[in-house]
Write a protein that holds these residues in place. Structure first.
Motif, PDB file in Angstrom:
ATOM      1  N   LYS A 110      12.444   1.593  10.790  1.00  0.00           N
ATOM      2  CA  LYS A 110      12.907   2.934  10.412  1.00  0.00           C
ATOM      3  C   LYS A 110      12.121   3.440   9.198  1.00  0.00           C
ATOM      4  CE  LYS A 110      17.270   5.452   9.702  1.00  0.00           C
ATOM      5  NZ  LYS A 110      16.985   6.185   8.476  1.00  0.00           N
ATOM      6  N   ARG A 111      11.971   2.600   8.182  1.00  0.00           N
ATOM      7  CA  ARG A 111      11.221   2.996   6.996  1.00  0.00           C
ATOM      8  C   ARG A 111       9.765   3.271   7.333  1.00  0.00           C
ATOM      9  NH1 ARG A 111       7.732   0.730   4.314  1.00  0.00           N
ATOM     10  NH2 ARG A 111       8.095  -1.275   5.318  1.00  0.00           N
ATOM     11  N   TRP A 112       9.190   2.436   8.191  1.00  0.00           N
ATOM     12  CA  TRP A 112       7.804   2.627   8.620  1.00  0.00           C
ATOM     13  C   TRP A 112       7.612   3.998   9.254  1.00  0.00           C
ATOM     14  CZ3 TRP A 112       2.753   1.683   9.522  1.00  0.00           C
ATOM     15  CH2 TRP A 112       2.195   2.073  10.739  1.00  0.00           C
ATOM     16  N   GLY A 113       8.479   4.345  10.200  1.00  0.00           N
ATOM     17  CA  GLY A 113       8.323   5.609  10.908  1.00  0.00           C
ATOM     18  C   GLY A 113       8.595   6.828  10.043  1.00  0.00           C
ATOM     19  N   GLU A 114       9.594   6.722   9.167  1.00  0.00           N
ATOM     20  CA  GLU A 114      10.003   7.886   8.381  1.00  0.00           C
ATOM     21  C   GLU A 114       9.179   8.084   7.111  1.00  0.00           C
ATOM     22  OE1 GLU A 114      14.138   7.425   7.588  1.00  0.00           O
ATOM     23  OE2 GLU A 114      14.748   7.833   9.667  1.00  0.00           O
ATOM     24  N   LYS A 115       8.709   7.006   6.507  1.00  0.00           N
ATOM     25  CA  LYS A 115       8.037   7.116   5.205  1.00  0.00           C
ATOM     26  C   LYS A 115       6.584   6.652   5.221  1.00  0.00           C
ATOM     27  CE  LYS A 115      12.335   6.664   2.578  1.00  0.00           C
ATOM     28  NZ  LYS A 115      13.055   5.914   1.508  1.00  0.00           N
ATOM     29  N   THR A 116       6.345   5.459   5.748  1.00  0.00           N
ATOM     30  CA  THR A 116       5.004   4.880   5.629  1.00  0.00           C
ATOM     31  C   THR A 116       3.985   5.644   6.458  1.00  0.00           C
ATOM     32  OG1 THR A 116       6.013   2.705   5.294  1.00  0.00           O
ATOM     33  CG2 THR A 116       3.648   2.759   5.756  1.00  0.00           C
ATOM     34  N   VAL A 117       4.314   5.960   7.694  1.00  0.00           N
ATOM     35  CA  VAL A 117       3.351   6.644   8.560  1.00  0.00           C
ATOM     36  C   VAL A 117       2.909   7.987   7.985  1.00  0.00           C
ATOM     37  CG1 VAL A 117       2.991   7.712  10.827  1.00  0.00           C
ATOM     38  CG2 VAL A 117       4.019   5.447  10.671  1.00  0.00           C
ATOM     39  N   PRO A 118       3.832   8.885   7.598  1.00  0.00           N
ATOM     40  CA  PRO A 118       3.374  10.166   7.033  1.00  0.00           C
ATOM     41  C   PRO A 118       2.523   9.988   5.775  1.00  0.00           C
ATOM     42  CG  PRO A 118       5.702  10.269   7.588  1.00  0.00           C
ATOM     43  CD  PRO A 118       5.300   8.838   7.727  1.00  0.00           C
ATOM     44  N   ALA A 119       2.931   9.058   4.891  1.00  0.00           N
ATOM     45  CA  ALA A 119       2.166   8.844   3.654  1.00  0.00           C
ATOM     46  C   ALA A 119       0.781   8.276   3.950  1.00  0.00           C
ATOM     47  CB  ALA A 119       2.940   7.892   2.734  1.00  0.00           C
ATOM     48  N   LEU A 120       0.715   7.393   4.927  1.00  0.00           N
ATOM     49  CA  LEU A 120      -0.555   6.761   5.271  1.00  0.00           C
ATOM     50  C   LEU A 120      -1.528   7.774   5.871  1.00  0.00           C
ATOM     51  CD1 LEU A 120      -0.506   3.261   6.995  1.00  0.00           C
ATOM     52  CD2 LEU A 120      -2.522   4.677   6.779  1.00  0.00           C
ATOM     53  N   LEU A 121      -1.053   8.575   6.790  1.00  0.00           N
ATOM     54  CA  LEU A 121      -1.925   9.566   7.420  1.00  0.00           C
ATOM     55  C   LEU A 121      -2.365  10.633   6.423  1.00  0.00           C
ATOM     56  CD1 LEU A 121      -0.129   9.972  10.865  1.00  0.00           C
ATOM     57  CD2 LEU A 121      -2.221   8.698  10.376  1.00  0.00           C
ATOM     58  N   ASP A 122      -1.464  10.984   5.514  1.00  0.00           N
ATOM     59  CA  ASP A 122      -1.811  11.973   4.489  1.00  0.00           C
ATOM     60  C   ASP A 122      -2.898  11.432   3.562  1.00  0.00           C
ATOM     61  OD1 ASP A 122      -1.305  14.514   3.092  1.00  0.00           O
ATOM     62  OD2 ASP A 122      -0.557  13.229   1.493  1.00  0.00           O
ATOM     63  N   GLU A 123      -2.753  10.180   3.141  1.00  0.00           N
ATOM     64  CA  GLU A 123      -3.763   9.588   2.253  1.00  0.00           C
ATOM     65  C   GLU A 123      -5.086   9.379   2.986  1.00  0.00           C
ATOM     66  OE1 GLU A 123      -5.465   8.273  -1.181  1.00  0.00           O
ATOM     67  OE2 GLU A 123      -3.491   9.212  -0.918  1.00  0.00           O
ATOM     68  N   ALA A 124      -5.021   9.013   4.260  1.00  0.00           N
ATOM     69  CA  ALA A 124      -6.254   8.804   5.028  1.00  0.00           C
ATOM     70  C   ALA A 124      -7.088  10.074   5.098  1.00  0.00           C
ATOM     71  CB  ALA A 124      -5.918   8.316   6.440  1.00  0.00           C
ATOM     72  N   ARG A 125      -6.433  11.219   5.188  1.00  0.00           N
ATOM     73  CA  ARG A 125      -7.169  12.489   5.255  1.00  0.00           C
ATOM     74  C   ARG A 125      -7.912  12.791   3.957  1.00  0.00           C
ATOM     75  NH1 ARG A 125      -2.782  14.032   8.792  1.00  0.00           N
ATOM     76  NH2 ARG A 125      -1.422  14.487   7.014  1.00  0.00           N
TER      77      ARG A 125
END
Length: 296
Positions: free
Chosen positions: A135-150
């Motif tokens: 749940k934490r991965w989908g709600e928090k980690t994924v958006p933060a990771l994709l945002d930083e990758a950009r």
């Protein structure tokens, strides 16, 4: 083991930052694919495949950490990987005991089933923890990771000297751990060697589009060694598990654990001998030296 999704259109002259953005997006997508497969049930294959995908993602986050603020995100992915690993460990040991029990006659089968019940009694709590991490991965980690990758930026080419130096450093560490293990082939040293062989494998996969022949030669050498070290690790985990049950279990569990300990010790001795022969082959054929030359 699931294969990583190929990333098309990259070559040795691609900018490192562009390659990093695309590879991270691809590795996140691989984890999310496995996440979708676990939505209904935490199956053995699904947990295993997602764990492998998270390891590949962590390898990419570590390789490209100089291009952005990726270290905190790598730690968040590690929490997910650890939760997957705890469930996976119960799956593996439960399946092993189930297979052993099938071969035995009723009295011994009952003792093995008692061991299996003890091992699998931990599954509910570990699955609950994994659900929280998902749940934490989908709600928090994924958006933060994709945002930083950009936002990744920095100098260098995907197949440049900086990348090859990094791979050579990892290979030198593997070589040192091989020497350490040859001098003292204990469980801890074998585990450290296994982890670094695995890390080097996942890094080689990342740079295959830029240096295909070099990375394929590296992977061809690494995969058999990783598999042998993985089997050796399985035996070491079982020895630790059985020793604990032999000390703390019920009378029935202690009897079954003691009976299995000698079997697993013999199994480990055979696996250690095969691993030693593979390391001797690496030494005789000077594989690490040849692989370092490939990366120059």
């Amino acid at each position: 083991m699931p294969r990583p999704t190929p990333t098309r259109g990259l070559g040795p002259r691609s900018r490192l930052s562009e390659a990093a953005r695309r590879l991270l997006a691809s590795r996140v997508a691989d984890v999310r694919h496995e996440e979708d497969a676990l939505a209904e049930a935490l199956t053995e294959d699904g947990v295993h495949d997602m764990r492998v995908s998270t390891r590949r993602l962590r390898a990419a986050l570590k390789v490209f950490r100089g291009l952005g603020d990726l270290a905190p995100l790598e730690q968040q992915v590690k929490k997910l990987q650890d939760a997957l690993g705890e469930v996976r460990d119960v799956h593996v040991q439960g399946a092993w005991l189930k297979q052993l029990a099938r071969r035995e006659k009723p009295p011994k089968r009952a003792r093995l089933e008692a061991l299996r019940s003890r091992v699998e009694s931990q599954l509910g709590a570990k699955e609950k923890k994994l659900r929280r991490e998902l749940k934490r991965w989908g709600e928090k980690t994924v958006p933060a990771l994709l945002d930083e990758a950009r936002r990744l930026k920095g100098p260098g080419r995907y197949g440049g000297q900086r990348v090859r130096r990094q791979l050579r450093r990892r290979l030198r560490k593997v070589e040192q751990l091989m020497e350490d293990y040859s001098a003292a082939p204990d469980a801890l040293t074998a585990h450290e060697l296994r982890k670094d062989v695995k890390k080097l494998r996942y890094e080689a996969e990342l740079f295959r589009p830029a240096m295909r022949r070099r990375m394929e030669a590296l992977l061809e050498a690494l995969v058999p060694l990783q598999e042998l070290l993985g089997e050796l690790h399985d035996s070491d985990v079982r020895l630790e598990l059985l020793a604990g049950i032999a000390a703390e279990g019920t009378a029935t569990e202690r009897t079954a654990a003691r009976a299995l300990l000698e079997h697993v010790r013999e199994e480990r001795a055979g696996r250690a001998a095969r691993t030693a022969r593979e390391l001797q082959r690496w030494h005789a054929e000077q594989l690490t030296r040849g692989l370092r030359h490939l990366l120059e």
